[in-house]
Design a protein around this motif. Structure first.
Motif, PDB file in Angstrom:
ATOM      1  N   LEU A 221      34.357  -1.628 -32.983  1.00 32.32           N
ATOM      2  CA  LEU A 221      35.025  -0.418 -33.559  1.00 32.32           C
ATOM      3  C   LEU A 221      34.620   1.163 -33.977  1.00 32.32           C
ATOM      4  O   LEU A 221      35.490   1.773 -33.430  1.00 32.32           O
ATOM      5  N   ASP A 222      33.229   1.208 -34.015  1.00 37.11           N
ATOM      6  CA  ASP A 222      32.670   2.902 -34.113  1.00 37.11           C
ATOM      7  C   ASP A 222      32.836   3.488 -32.370  1.00 37.11           C
ATOM      8  O   ASP A 222      33.177   4.608 -33.049  1.00 37.11           O
ATOM      9  N   ALA A 224      34.847   2.399 -30.601  1.00 37.85           N
ATOM     10  CA  ALA A 224      36.532   3.227 -29.950  1.00 37.85           C
ATOM     11  C   ALA A 224      37.167   4.440 -30.826  1.00 37.85           C
ATOM     12  O   ALA A 224      37.808   5.197 -29.876  1.00 37.85           O
ATOM     13  N   SER A 225      36.556   4.674 -32.112  1.00 38.60           N
ATOM     14  CA  SER A 225      36.797   5.225 -33.309  1.00 38.60           C
ATOM     15  C   SER A 225      36.561   6.428 -32.770  1.00 38.60           C
ATOM     16  O   SER A 225      36.969   8.003 -32.167  1.00 38.60           O
ATOM     17  N   ASP A 228      38.920   7.901 -29.012  1.00 41.31           N
ATOM     18  CA  ASP A 228      39.817   8.508 -29.936  1.00 41.31           C
ATOM     19  C   ASP A 228      39.484  10.010 -30.353  1.00 41.31           C
ATOM     20  O   ASP A 228      40.614  10.670 -30.530  1.00 41.31           O
ATOM     21  N   ALA A 230      37.725  10.362 -33.334  1.00 39.68           N
ATOM     22  CA  ALA A 230      37.899  10.860 -34.449  1.00 39.68           C
ATOM     23  C   ALA A 230      36.495  11.425 -35.313  1.00 39.68           C
ATOM     24  O   ALA A 230      35.520  11.388 -34.903  1.00 39.68           O
ATOM     25  N   ARG A 232      34.546  12.591 -38.521  1.00 40.45           N
ATOM     26  CA  ARG A 232      32.966  11.242 -39.247  1.00 40.45           C
ATOM     27  C   ARG A 232      34.276  11.801 -40.341  1.00 40.45           C
ATOM     28  O   ARG A 232      33.960   9.514 -40.556  1.00 40.45           O
ATOM     29  N   GLN A 234      37.452  11.102 -40.439  1.00 38.70           N
ATOM     30  CA  GLN A 234      39.036   9.815 -40.372  1.00 38.70           C
ATOM     31  C   GLN A 234      37.928   9.000 -40.070  1.00 38.70           C
ATOM     32  O   GLN A 234      38.706   7.672 -39.605  1.00 38.70           O
ATOM     33  N   HIS A 235      36.673   8.213 -39.018  1.00 34.08           N
ATOM     34  CA  HIS A 235      36.102   7.209 -39.082  1.00 34.08           C
ATOM     35  C   HIS A 235      35.485   6.548 -40.026  1.00 34.08           C
ATOM     36  O   HIS A 235      35.375   5.502 -40.751  1.00 34.08           O
ATOM     37  N   TYR A 238      39.154   5.251 -41.661  1.00 37.32           N
ATOM     38  CA  TYR A 238      40.146   4.638 -40.847  1.00 37.32           C
ATOM     39  C   TYR A 238      39.712   3.353 -40.175  1.00 37.32           C
ATOM     40  O   TYR A 238      40.583   2.574 -40.010  1.00 37.32           O
ATOM     41  N   VAL A 239      38.344   3.601 -40.746  1.00 36.16           N
ATOM     42  CA  VAL A 239      37.928   2.645 -39.664  1.00 36.16           C
ATOM     43  C   VAL A 239      36.441   1.848 -40.729  1.00 36.16           C
ATOM     44  O   VAL A 239      36.626   0.387 -40.302  1.00 36.16           O
ATOM     45  N   THR A 240      35.593   2.378 -41.366  1.00 34.61           N
ATOM     46  CA  THR A 240      34.808   1.565 -42.366  1.00 34.61           C
ATOM     47  C   THR A 240      35.313   1.245 -43.613  1.00 34.61           C
ATOM     48  O   THR A 240      35.346  -0.319 -43.535  1.00 34.61           O
TER      49      THR A 240
END
Length: 326
Positions: A221-222, A224-225, A228, A230, A232, A234-235, A238-240
Protein backbone atom coordinates in the motif's frame (compact mmCIF):
# COMPACT_ATOMS: atom_id res chain seq x y z
CA UNK A 1 -13.00 -27.91 30.35
CA UNK A 2 -10.41 -29.82 32.37
CA UNK A 3 -7.59 -27.61 31.08
CA UNK A 4 -9.42 -24.29 31.59
CA UNK A 5 -10.83 -25.25 35.00
CA UNK A 6 -7.78 -24.02 37.02
CA UNK A 7 -7.88 -20.58 35.36
CA UNK A 8 -11.65 -20.32 35.76
CA UNK A 9 -11.30 -21.28 39.44
CA UNK A 10 -8.55 -18.72 40.05
CA UNK A 11 -10.50 -15.93 38.32
CA UNK A 12 -13.65 -16.87 40.18
CA UNK A 13 -12.01 -16.90 43.61
CA UNK A 14 -9.72 -13.88 43.24
CA UNK A 15 -11.72 -11.69 40.82
CA UNK A 16 -15.42 -12.49 40.55
CA UNK A 17 -15.98 -13.35 44.22
CA UNK A 18 -14.33 -10.14 45.57
CA UNK A 19 -16.40 -8.09 43.10
CA UNK A 20 -19.62 -9.68 44.36
CA UNK A 21 -18.50 -9.15 47.97
CA UNK A 22 -17.75 -5.47 47.25
CA UNK A 23 -21.17 -5.12 45.60
CA UNK A 24 -22.78 -6.42 48.78
CA UNK A 25 -20.70 -4.03 50.90
CA UNK A 26 -21.92 -1.12 48.73
CA UNK A 27 -25.47 -1.97 49.83
CA UNK A 28 -24.64 -1.89 53.54
CA UNK A 29 -23.53 0.59 56.15
CA UNK A 30 -20.41 -1.38 57.12
CA UNK A 31 -17.80 0.63 59.01
CA UNK A 32 -14.94 -1.84 58.74
CA UNK A 33 -15.52 -3.46 62.12
CA UNK A 34 -16.10 -7.20 62.07
CA UNK A 35 -17.46 -8.98 59.04
CA UNK A 36 -19.81 -7.26 56.56
CA UNK A 37 -21.72 -10.52 56.10
CA UNK A 38 -23.14 -10.81 59.59
CA UNK A 39 -26.55 -9.71 60.73
CA UNK A 40 -25.06 -6.89 62.81
CA UNK A 41 -24.25 -4.82 59.71
CA UNK A 42 -27.21 -2.62 58.64
CA UNK A 43 -28.52 -3.17 55.12
CA UNK A 44 -29.19 0.24 53.53
CA UNK A 45 -30.02 -0.83 49.98
CA UNK A 46 -29.32 1.87 47.40
CA UNK A 47 -28.93 4.68 49.96
CA UNK A 48 -25.17 4.84 49.36
CA UNK A 49 -25.86 5.43 45.66
CA UNK A 50 -28.69 7.93 46.05
CA UNK A 51 -26.54 10.05 48.36
CA UNK A 52 -24.11 10.52 45.49
CA UNK A 53 -26.72 11.83 43.05
CA UNK A 54 -29.90 13.05 44.70
CA UNK A 55 -29.29 14.06 48.32
CA UNK A 56 -27.84 17.48 49.03
CA UNK A 57 -24.78 17.22 51.19
CA UNK A 58 -21.03 16.90 51.32
CA UNK A 59 -21.03 13.37 49.86
CA UNK A 60 -22.70 14.48 46.62
CA UNK A 61 -20.65 17.67 46.39
CA UNK A 62 -17.35 15.80 46.80
CA UNK A 63 -18.37 13.13 44.31
CA UNK A 64 -19.45 15.65 41.65
CA UNK A 65 -16.29 17.65 42.23
CA UNK A 66 -14.24 14.51 41.65
CA UNK A 67 -16.21 13.73 38.48
CA UNK A 68 -15.59 17.26 37.18
CA UNK A 69 -11.88 17.02 37.95
CA UNK A 70 -11.59 13.62 36.29
CA UNK A 71 -13.51 14.76 33.21
CA UNK A 72 -10.98 17.51 32.59
CA UNK A 73 -8.20 15.03 33.28
CA UNK A 74 -9.57 12.58 30.69
CA UNK A 75 -10.30 15.24 28.07
CA UNK A 76 -6.73 16.53 28.24
CA UNK A 77 -4.67 13.41 28.88
CA UNK A 78 -6.21 10.88 26.47
CA UNK A 79 -5.92 12.98 23.26
CA UNK A 80 -2.49 14.33 24.24
CA UNK A 81 -0.95 10.97 25.11
CA UNK A 82 -2.43 9.36 22.00
CA UNK A 83 -1.15 12.09 19.68
CA UNK A 84 2.29 12.12 21.32
CA UNK A 85 2.55 8.32 21.17
CA UNK A 86 1.62 8.29 17.48
CA UNK A 87 4.09 11.07 16.70
CA UNK A 88 6.93 9.27 18.49
CA UNK A 89 6.08 6.00 16.72
CA UNK A 90 6.10 7.71 13.32
CA UNK A 91 9.50 9.23 14.06
CA UNK A 92 11.05 5.94 15.18
CA UNK A 93 9.50 4.05 12.25
CA UNK A 94 11.45 6.13 9.74
CA UNK A 95 13.93 3.96 7.88
CA UNK A 96 16.66 6.61 7.76
CA UNK A 97 16.61 7.31 11.51
CA UNK A 98 19.83 6.36 13.26
CA UNK A 99 19.86 5.14 16.85
CA UNK A 100 16.37 3.65 16.79
CA UNK A 101 17.09 1.39 19.76
CA UNK A 102 18.27 4.33 21.85
CA UNK A 103 15.25 6.50 21.09
CA UNK A 104 12.81 3.64 21.56
CA UNK A 105 14.33 2.87 24.95
CA UNK A 106 14.47 6.54 25.98
CA UNK A 107 10.84 7.16 25.09
CA UNK A 108 9.67 3.98 26.80
CA UNK A 109 11.79 4.31 29.96
CA UNK A 110 9.35 6.59 31.88
CA UNK A 111 6.60 3.99 31.45
CA UNK A 112 8.53 1.29 33.31
CA UNK A 113 9.79 3.58 36.08
CA UNK A 114 7.96 3.55 39.41
CA UNK A 115 5.08 6.04 39.30
CA UNK A 116 5.74 6.86 42.97
CA UNK A 117 9.37 7.73 42.25
CA UNK A 118 8.46 9.88 39.25
CA UNK A 119 5.72 11.61 41.26
CA UNK A 120 8.25 12.55 43.93
CA UNK A 121 10.60 13.92 41.26
CA UNK A 122 7.77 16.01 39.81
CA UNK A 123 7.00 17.36 43.28
CA UNK A 124 10.52 18.78 43.41
CA UNK A 125 10.34 20.02 39.81
CA UNK A 126 7.08 21.92 40.39
CA UNK A 127 8.02 23.27 43.83
CA UNK A 128 8.07 27.06 44.31
CA UNK A 129 11.84 27.11 43.75
CA UNK A 130 11.89 24.07 41.48
CA UNK A 131 13.20 23.61 37.97
CA UNK A 132 9.95 24.56 36.24
CA UNK A 133 9.57 27.91 38.00
CA UNK A 134 13.29 28.59 37.52
CA UNK A 135 12.88 28.01 33.79
CA UNK A 136 9.83 30.27 33.65
CA UNK A 137 11.72 32.89 35.62
CA UNK A 138 14.46 32.88 32.98
CA UNK A 139 11.83 34.17 30.53
CA UNK A 140 10.51 36.76 32.98
CA UNK A 141 7.44 34.73 33.97
CA UNK A 142 6.51 34.35 37.62
CA UNK A 143 5.70 30.68 38.10
CA UNK A 144 2.63 29.76 40.19
CA UNK A 145 2.66 27.86 43.45
CA UNK A 146 1.67 24.72 41.59
CA UNK A 147 0.38 22.45 44.32
CA UNK A 148 -1.10 25.29 46.37
CA UNK A 149 -2.99 27.01 43.53
CA UNK A 150 -6.61 25.81 43.38
CA UNK A 151 -7.69 28.13 40.55
CA UNK A 152 -8.92 26.55 37.37
CA UNK A 153 -6.93 27.48 34.29
CA UNK A 154 -10.08 28.77 32.59
CA UNK A 155 -10.66 31.08 35.57
CA UNK A 156 -7.01 32.14 35.42
CA UNK A 157 -7.34 33.06 31.74
CA UNK A 158 -10.60 34.92 32.38
CA UNK A 159 -8.99 36.75 35.29
CA UNK A 160 -6.25 37.92 32.95
CA UNK A 161 -8.89 39.81 30.93
CA UNK A 162 -10.66 41.19 34.00
CA UNK A 163 -13.34 38.54 34.64
CA UNK A 164 -12.79 37.57 38.28
CA UNK A 165 -16.33 36.66 39.32
CA UNK A 166 -19.00 34.49 37.77
CA UNK A 167 -21.46 36.15 35.38
CA UNK A 168 -25.05 36.07 36.59
CA UNK A 169 -25.98 33.38 34.06
CA UNK A 170 -23.19 31.09 35.31
CA UNK A 171 -23.63 31.68 39.03
CA UNK A 172 -26.77 29.54 39.17
CA UNK A 173 -26.73 25.94 40.33
CA UNK A 174 -25.85 23.54 37.55
CA UNK A 175 -26.01 19.73 37.37
CA UNK A 176 -25.77 17.79 40.62
CA UNK A 177 -25.38 20.76 42.92
CA UNK A 178 -22.30 22.46 41.42
CA UNK A 179 -22.65 25.87 39.84
CA UNK A 180 -21.95 26.35 36.15
CA UNK A 181 -19.01 28.54 37.16
CA UNK A 182 -17.52 25.55 38.99
CA UNK A 183 -18.23 23.13 36.14
CA UNK A 184 -16.51 25.44 33.64
CA UNK A 185 -13.47 26.25 35.76
CA UNK A 186 -11.10 24.00 33.86
CA UNK A 187 -8.44 21.84 35.51
CA UNK A 188 -6.67 23.50 38.39
CA UNK A 189 -3.08 24.64 38.18
CA UNK A 190 -2.16 21.73 40.46
CA UNK A 191 -4.01 19.26 38.23
CA UNK A 192 -2.10 20.55 35.19
CA UNK A 193 1.17 19.41 36.78
CA UNK A 194 -0.28 15.93 37.31
CA UNK A 195 -1.60 15.91 33.73
CA UNK A 196 1.90 16.68 32.44
CA UNK A 197 3.32 13.81 34.49
CA UNK A 198 0.76 11.27 33.27
CA UNK A 199 1.16 12.23 29.61
CA UNK A 200 4.93 11.87 29.89
CA UNK A 201 4.83 8.49 31.66
CA UNK A 202 2.13 6.80 29.55
CA UNK A 203 3.03 7.87 26.02
CA UNK A 204 5.94 5.43 25.82
CA UNK A 205 3.75 2.36 26.26
CA UNK A 206 1.27 3.49 23.63
CA UNK A 207 4.17 4.42 21.34
CA UNK A 208 5.23 0.75 21.28
CA UNK A 209 1.70 -0.28 20.34
CA UNK A 210 1.62 2.16 17.44
CA UNK A 211 5.13 1.18 16.43
CA UNK A 212 4.22 -2.51 16.32
CA UNK A 213 1.18 -1.70 14.19
CA UNK A 214 3.18 0.50 11.82
CA UNK A 215 5.80 -2.19 11.29
CA UNK A 216 3.10 -4.73 10.39
CA UNK A 217 1.40 -2.59 7.74
CA UNK A 218 1.64 -4.03 4.21
CA UNK A 219 4.38 -2.34 2.22
CA UNK A 220 2.41 -2.76 -1.01
CA UNK A 221 0.00 0.00 0.00
CA UNK A 222 2.90 2.37 0.71
CA UNK A 223 4.39 1.68 -2.70
CA UNK A 224 1.00 2.08 -4.40
CA UNK A 225 0.42 5.46 -2.77
CA UNK A 226 3.86 6.66 -3.87
CA UNK A 227 3.18 5.54 -7.43
CA UNK A 228 -0.14 7.41 -7.36
CA UNK A 229 1.71 10.58 -6.38
CA UNK A 230 0.48 10.95 -2.79
CA UNK A 231 2.52 13.36 -0.70
CA UNK A 232 3.59 12.65 2.86
CA UNK A 233 0.46 14.14 4.47
CA UNK A 234 -1.92 12.37 2.06
CA UNK A 235 -0.13 9.08 2.63
CA UNK A 236 -0.48 9.49 6.41
CA UNK A 237 -4.12 10.53 6.30
CA UNK A 238 -5.52 8.20 3.65
CA UNK A 239 -3.24 5.16 3.86
CA UNK A 240 -1.59 4.88 7.27
CA UNK A 241 -4.19 6.18 9.75
CA UNK A 242 -7.14 4.12 8.41
CA UNK A 243 -5.09 0.95 8.87
CA UNK A 244 -4.35 1.93 12.48
CA UNK A 245 -8.03 1.96 13.49
CA UNK A 246 -7.78 -1.20 15.69
CA UNK A 247 -4.67 0.19 17.39
CA UNK A 248 -6.39 3.53 17.95
CA UNK A 249 -9.29 1.72 19.59
CA UNK A 250 -6.92 -0.22 21.86
CA UNK A 251 -4.88 2.85 22.82
CA UNK A 252 -7.92 5.05 23.45
CA UNK A 253 -9.65 2.33 25.46
CA UNK A 254 -6.62 1.69 27.67
CA UNK A 255 -6.05 5.43 28.03
CA UNK A 256 -9.68 6.01 28.98
CA UNK A 257 -9.65 3.28 31.60
CA UNK A 258 -6.32 4.39 33.02
CA UNK A 259 -7.28 8.06 33.31
CA UNK A 260 -10.55 7.32 35.04
CA UNK A 261 -8.71 5.09 37.51
CA UNK A 262 -5.89 7.54 38.26
CA UNK A 263 -4.90 7.14 41.90
CA UNK A 264 -1.22 6.76 42.75
CA UNK A 265 -0.15 10.15 41.37
CA UNK A 266 -2.97 11.84 43.30
CA UNK A 267 -2.07 9.94 46.46
CA UNK A 268 1.62 10.88 46.31
CA UNK A 269 1.46 14.42 44.94
CA UNK A 270 -1.68 16.13 46.24
CA UNK A 271 -4.03 13.94 48.32
CA UNK A 272 -6.88 15.67 46.47
CA UNK A 273 -5.70 19.16 47.46
CA UNK A 274 -5.67 22.12 47.04
CA UNK A 275 -9.36 22.76 47.78
CA UNK A 276 -10.27 19.32 46.34
CA UNK A 277 -9.30 20.39 42.81
CA UNK A 278 -7.25 17.22 42.27
CA UNK A 279 -9.78 14.93 43.91
CA UNK A 280 -10.71 11.99 41.66
CA UNK A 281 -13.36 9.26 42.10
CA UNK A 282 -10.72 6.57 42.67
CA UNK A 283 -8.99 8.55 45.42
CA UNK A 284 -12.36 9.61 46.87
CA UNK A 285 -13.37 5.95 47.09
CA UNK A 286 -10.17 5.15 48.95
CA UNK A 287 -10.51 8.13 51.28
CA UNK A 288 -14.15 7.41 52.04
CA UNK A 289 -13.54 3.75 52.83
CA UNK A 290 -10.12 3.63 54.49
CA UNK A 291 -9.95 7.03 56.18
CA UNK A 292 -13.56 7.88 56.98
CA UNK A 293 -14.47 4.20 57.56
CA UNK A 294 -17.56 4.39 55.37
CA UNK A 295 -16.86 1.26 53.41
CA UNK A 296 -20.36 1.06 51.93
CA UNK A 297 -20.12 4.53 50.41
CA UNK A 298 -16.56 3.88 49.21
CA UNK A 299 -17.63 0.68 47.45
CA UNK A 300 -20.61 2.50 45.90
CA UNK A 301 -18.28 5.14 44.42
CA UNK A 302 -16.15 2.34 42.92
CA UNK A 303 -19.13 0.73 41.20
CA UNK A 304 -20.37 4.05 39.85
CA UNK A 305 -16.87 4.62 38.48
CA UNK A 306 -16.99 1.16 36.91
CA UNK A 307 -20.28 1.98 35.16
CA UNK A 308 -18.85 5.30 33.91
CA UNK A 309 -15.84 3.49 32.40
CA UNK A 310 -18.04 0.87 30.72
CA UNK A 311 -20.41 3.49 29.31
CA UNK A 312 -17.61 5.67 27.93
CA UNK A 313 -15.81 2.65 26.46
CA UNK A 314 -18.98 1.55 24.64
CA UNK A 315 -19.52 5.10 23.39
CA UNK A 316 -15.95 5.25 22.17
CA UNK A 317 -16.38 1.91 20.38
CA UNK A 318 -19.49 3.25 18.67
CA UNK A 319 -17.62 6.38 17.56
CA UNK A 320 -14.68 4.40 16.18
CA UNK A 321 -16.74 1.66 14.55
CA UNK A 322 -16.02 0.90 10.94
CA UNK A 323 -18.75 2.46 8.83
CA UNK A 324 -19.57 0.62 5.67
CA UNK A 325 -20.72 2.69 2.71
CA UNK A 326 -24.41 2.27 1.99
Amino acid sequence: MLFVAPVVLILGVFLLLPILMALWVSLTGWNGQGSPFTGDVPFVGTDNYTRLFTEDGLARQDFMTSIRNNLYFVLLVVPAQTALALALALVIDKRMLKGKVFFRTAFYFPSVTSSVAISVVFLFMFANSGAVNSLLGAFGIDGPQWFADSRGVVHVLLGAVGVDTAPAAHDSVGPFGLTWWDWLSGPSVAMCAIIALVIWTTSGTFMLMFLAALQNLPKQLDEASLIDGANRWQHLRYVTLPQLRPTFFLVLTLGLIGTWQVFDQIYVMSQGNPAKTTLTPAFLSYRTAFREFEYGSGAAISFVLFLIIVAMTLFQRWILRERRPS
